[in-house]
Design an enzyme around this catalytic site. Structure first.
Site, PDB file in Angstrom:
ATOM      1  N   ASP A  13       0.827  -1.207   0.000  1.00 29.24           N
ATOM      2  CA  ASP A  13       0.000   0.000   0.000  1.00 29.24           C
ATOM      3  C   ASP A  13       0.862   1.257   0.000  1.00 29.24           C
ATOM      4  O   ASP A  13       1.615   1.485   0.950  1.00 29.24           O
ATOM      5  CB  ASP A  13      -0.854  -0.067   1.283  1.00 29.24           C
ATOM      6  N   ASP A  14       0.773   2.062  -1.043  1.00 25.25           N
ATOM      7  CA  ASP A  14       1.462   3.366  -1.089  1.00 25.25           C
ATOM      8  C   ASP A  14       2.978   3.215  -1.043  1.00 25.25           C
ATOM      9  O   ASP A  14       3.643   3.872  -0.234  1.00 25.25           O
ATOM     10  CB  ASP A  14       1.033   4.275   0.086  1.00 25.25           C
ATOM     11  N   CYS A  51      -5.712   3.584  -3.776  1.00 25.83           N
ATOM     12  CA  CYS A  51      -6.034   2.345  -3.055  1.00 25.83           C
ATOM     13  C   CYS A  51      -7.239   1.588  -3.622  1.00 25.83           C
ATOM     14  O   CYS A  51      -7.116   0.473  -4.125  1.00 25.83           O
ATOM     15  CB  CYS A  51      -6.321   2.655  -1.596  1.00 25.83           C
ATOM     16  N   ARG A  55      -7.454  -1.786  -6.136  1.00 25.53           N
ATOM     17  CA  ARG A  55      -7.919  -3.070  -5.590  1.00 25.53           C
ATOM     18  C   ARG A  55      -9.086  -3.603  -6.411  1.00 25.53           C
ATOM     19  O   ARG A  55      -9.171  -4.796  -6.703  1.00 25.53           O
ATOM     20  CB  ARG A  55      -8.323  -2.893  -4.118  1.00 25.53           C
ATOM     21  N   LYS A 108      -6.140  -5.856   3.847  1.00 30.71           N
ATOM     22  CA  LYS A 108      -7.032  -4.715   3.579  1.00 30.71           C
ATOM     23  C   LYS A 108      -7.950  -4.941   2.384  1.00 30.71           C
ATOM     24  O   LYS A 108      -7.484  -5.254   1.303  1.00 30.71           O
ATOM     25  CB  LYS A 108      -6.149  -3.477   3.358  1.00 30.71           C
ATOM     26  N   HIS A 110     -11.169  -2.647   1.371  1.00 27.38           N
ATOM     27  CA  HIS A 110     -11.289  -1.275   0.844  1.00 27.38           C
ATOM     28  C   HIS A 110     -12.022  -1.162  -0.490  1.00 27.38           C
ATOM     29  O   HIS A 110     -11.699  -0.289  -1.305  1.00 27.38           O
ATOM     30  CB  HIS A 110      -9.897  -0.613   0.734  1.00 27.38           C
ATOM     31  N   HIS A 199       1.533   2.524   3.962  1.00 26.44           N
ATOM     32  CA  HIS A 199       0.561   3.628   4.017  1.00 26.44           C
ATOM     33  C   HIS A 199       0.690   4.328   5.371  1.00 26.44           C
ATOM     34  O   HIS A 199       0.968   3.671   6.371  1.00 26.44           O
ATOM     35  CB  HIS A 199      -0.844   3.017   3.853  1.00 26.44           C
ATOM     36  N   ASP A 303      -0.124  -1.019  -4.697  1.00 27.80           N
ATOM     37  CA  ASP A 303      -1.412  -0.536  -5.226  1.00 27.80           C
ATOM     38  C   ASP A 303      -1.345   0.849  -5.844  1.00 27.80           C
ATOM     39  O   ASP A 303      -2.217   1.229  -6.623  1.00 27.80           O
ATOM     40  CB  ASP A 303      -2.504  -0.591  -4.154  1.00 27.80           C
ATOM     41  N   ASN A 304      -0.333   1.631  -5.476  1.00 27.52           N
ATOM     42  CA  ASN A 304      -0.122   2.943  -6.104  1.00 27.52           C
ATOM     43  C   ASN A 304       1.262   3.430  -5.718  1.00 27.52           C
ATOM     44  O   ASN A 304       1.896   2.883  -4.819  1.00 27.52           O
ATOM     45  CB  ASN A 304      -1.189   3.974  -5.697  1.00 27.52           C
ATOM     46  N   LYS A 372       1.084   9.004  -5.928  1.00 29.54           N
ATOM     47  CA  LYS A 372      -0.286   8.512  -5.740  1.00 29.54           C
ATOM     48  C   LYS A 372      -1.278   9.611  -6.135  1.00 29.54           C
ATOM     49  O   LYS A 372      -1.051  10.773  -5.781  1.00 29.54           O
ATOM     50  CB  LYS A 372      -0.449   8.164  -4.257  1.00 29.54           C
TER      51      LYS A 372
HETATM   52 CA   LIG Z   1      -2.720   2.794  -1.547  1.00 34.15          CA
END
Ligand SMILES: [Ca+2]
Length: 538
Positions: A13-14, A51, A55, A108, A110, A199, A303-304, A372
């Protein structure tokens, strides 16, 4: 016929393109490095800049707007922006179950707006046999909101001594593998492991943070240049591509103030990634010990791109804690949590809630531009590591074949021989948007169909070497990705016909997939009484 492979899909994540050790970074990631040296690294794989959309796209093989996840998961919004995974898509878990896979998820989710009660957009209703994780997109690593097992809230599980969400995700994944091997050993499994690290908030253990003391002291300017050099030397990036300039909003490292706090932020960020790699090490060990590693397809990606969001001091606790449910007002022992990037408070412990800010995100995404939210390379370029001893002959090779998230579903269906369904639970399902990358496991592919992205009005289309990209509300920019992947030389003025043609293809795609212009999304949200969308802050 050979047994179908187990599949372990790991998303984090991030995280920036160049943070991992095996992608030029300073962070100690021995497990991911090992998977890379015994598997493949892709150099041009792309996510969807944020995010929830990433996903949604990864899970379904569609574009986010087609699945109901236009922006994030708030339930205020017009058609296509409903904030819930809709019924016109299937998840990888639902698709693979048709091929007798058992399916597990740890981490996660989301892609649901309802954080409190189970709905048909929660994991157990979308093909997973077992789920442990969070429904919401961010939160305390010590005491995460919406911690759920199956369909039941289990936030109390975080109250035990030593709980840390990254470890809990890893340990649950290990447990799923062991239980599967014991109880369903003849069946293949699909497991989706979705870490929230790194994140924000910057939460990590002292022993992990200590490992990075001094590692970033050279500062972001020197470290950005060093990363590009390592990326070129390892064959991931082309030596012709120049380092993008330091983000113009940020000072040179030599002029930066509050360096002790700044360094601590980056050290904690590194420690978050380090802790994840330690957990992936335990997961890989469980696969080895059960004898399943050789025929497990492991895929790792982010994810980004790295996140430049600041958490301002004085941010509304009411909003973060009660409305968005992404923070706690107090620690588990009752101390107040200091929310915001206050340089008098060192991040890491449970009573802090901070982010590492623009300059370090600029390092994380080196050598690329932006972050992001944006579709420039800094927003969407991700490491992609693929490891499968029985299915991939080459060891440690690099692939330059471009690909993006919808391709993961297509690749998994291709490998498992399972057909993409045209209906699920009585609802028609949109046709698959991705293209299989299976061929790239053996050698780079010659060509691929166009790729399209949209997020918050930022948009791009990639056709062969050409990338047309827009930073909302700005004009289209055109880059030759073979000569200039760091997007420094806008060629739009020299190629007006190409720009017009690619823009027309983009518009046709946007209409087909239900992308709404950003001003229309904002106007519709206003008309529904939303005074300020969360993402407008950023
Ligand atoms: Ca993310």
């Amino acid at each position: 016929m050979a047994r179908k492979p187990d599949i372990l899909l790991i998303l984090n994540d991030d995280m920036g393109y160049s943070d991992l050790g095996c992608y030029g970074g300073e962070i100690h990631t021995p497990t991911l490095d090992r998977l890379a040296t015994q598997g493949l690294r892709f150099t041009q794989f792309y996510n969807t800049a944020r995010c929830s959309p990433s996903r949604a796209s990864l899970l379904t093989g569609l574009h986010p707007h087609q699945t109901g996840i236009g922006i994030l998961t708030y339930d205020s919004g017009p058609e296509g922006y409903a904030g819930n995974l809709n019924r016109h898509c299937v998840t990888i878990a639902q698709a693979l179950k048709r091929g007798a896979y058992r399916t597990y998820m740890s981490g996660k989710w989301h892609v649901s707006s309802n954080l409190v009660s189970p709905t048909d957009s929660w994991p157990m209703q979308r093909g997973f046999d077992e789920f442990f994780g969070t429904i919401i997109g961010a939160g305390s690593f010590y005491d995460p909101n919406t911690l759920t097992r199956g369909n039941t809230n289990v936030e109390h599980e975080a109250r035990r001594e030593g709980f840390f969400y990254t470890d809990a995700i890893s340990d649950q994944a290990v447990e799923f593998i062991r239980a599967h091997h014991r109880d369903h050993g003849e069946q293949p499994f699909f497991q989706y492991v979705a870490y929230t690290a790194p994140h924000w908030p910057l939460h990590a253990h002292d022993e992990d943070i200590a490992r990075y003391q001094g590692r970033f002291d050279a500062g972001w300017d020197t470290l950005r240049a060093e990363r590009l050099e390592r990326l070129v030397n390892s064959g991931l990036l082309d030596e012709r591509w120049r380092l993008s300039e330091r983000d113009p909003s940020q000072p040179p490292w030599t002029e930066a103030e509050r360096k002790e706090w700044l360094l601590r932020c980056m050290e904690v960020y590194a420690a978050q990634v380090d802790r994840m790699d330690q957990g992936i090490g335990r997961i890989v060990r469980a696969l080895e010990e059960t004898g399943r590693l050789e025929n497990t397809l492991i895929i790792f990606l982010a994810d980004n791109g790295a996140c430049a969001e600041d958490i301002p001091e004085g941010v509304s606790i009411e909003e973060l804690v009660n409305q968005l449910m992404i923070a706690r007002s107090h620690t588990r022992s009752g101390e107040p949590v200091h929310i915001g990037n206050n340089p008098d408070i060192m991040p890491g412990p449970e009573n802090t809630y901070q982010s590492y800010g623009t300059a370090w995100a600029n390092l994380s995404n080196a050598p690329f531009r932006l972050y992001k939210h944006w579709i420039h390379e800094g927003g969407i370029a991700t490491p992609l590591i693929v490891h499968w001893p029985e299915g991939i002959r080459e060891r440690g090779a690099v692939r330059h074949t471009p690909g993006y998230l919808p391709d993961i579903m297509a690749t998994l269906l291709d490998i498992t021989g399972i057909a993409y369904p045209d209906e699920q639970d009585g609802h028609p399902v949109a046709p698959l948007e991705g293209h299989s990358l299976r061929g790239a496991f053996a050698a780079d592919l010659a060509a691929r169909p166009p790729m399209f992205w949209e997020h918050e009005g930022n948009a791009a289309v990639r056709i062969g070497p050409w990338k047309l990209v827009r930073k909302y509300p700005g004009p289209w920019e055109l880059y030759d990705m073979v000569a200039d992947r760091t997007e420094l030389h806008d060629l739009a003025a020299q190629h007006p016909e190409r720009v017009a043609d690619m823009a027309a293809q983009y518009e046709a795609w946007a209409v087909r997939c239900g992308v709404l212009p950003r001003d229309k999304v904002v106007a519709l949200m206003r008309s529904q009484g939303v005074t300020k969308a969360f993402w407008e802050d950023e």
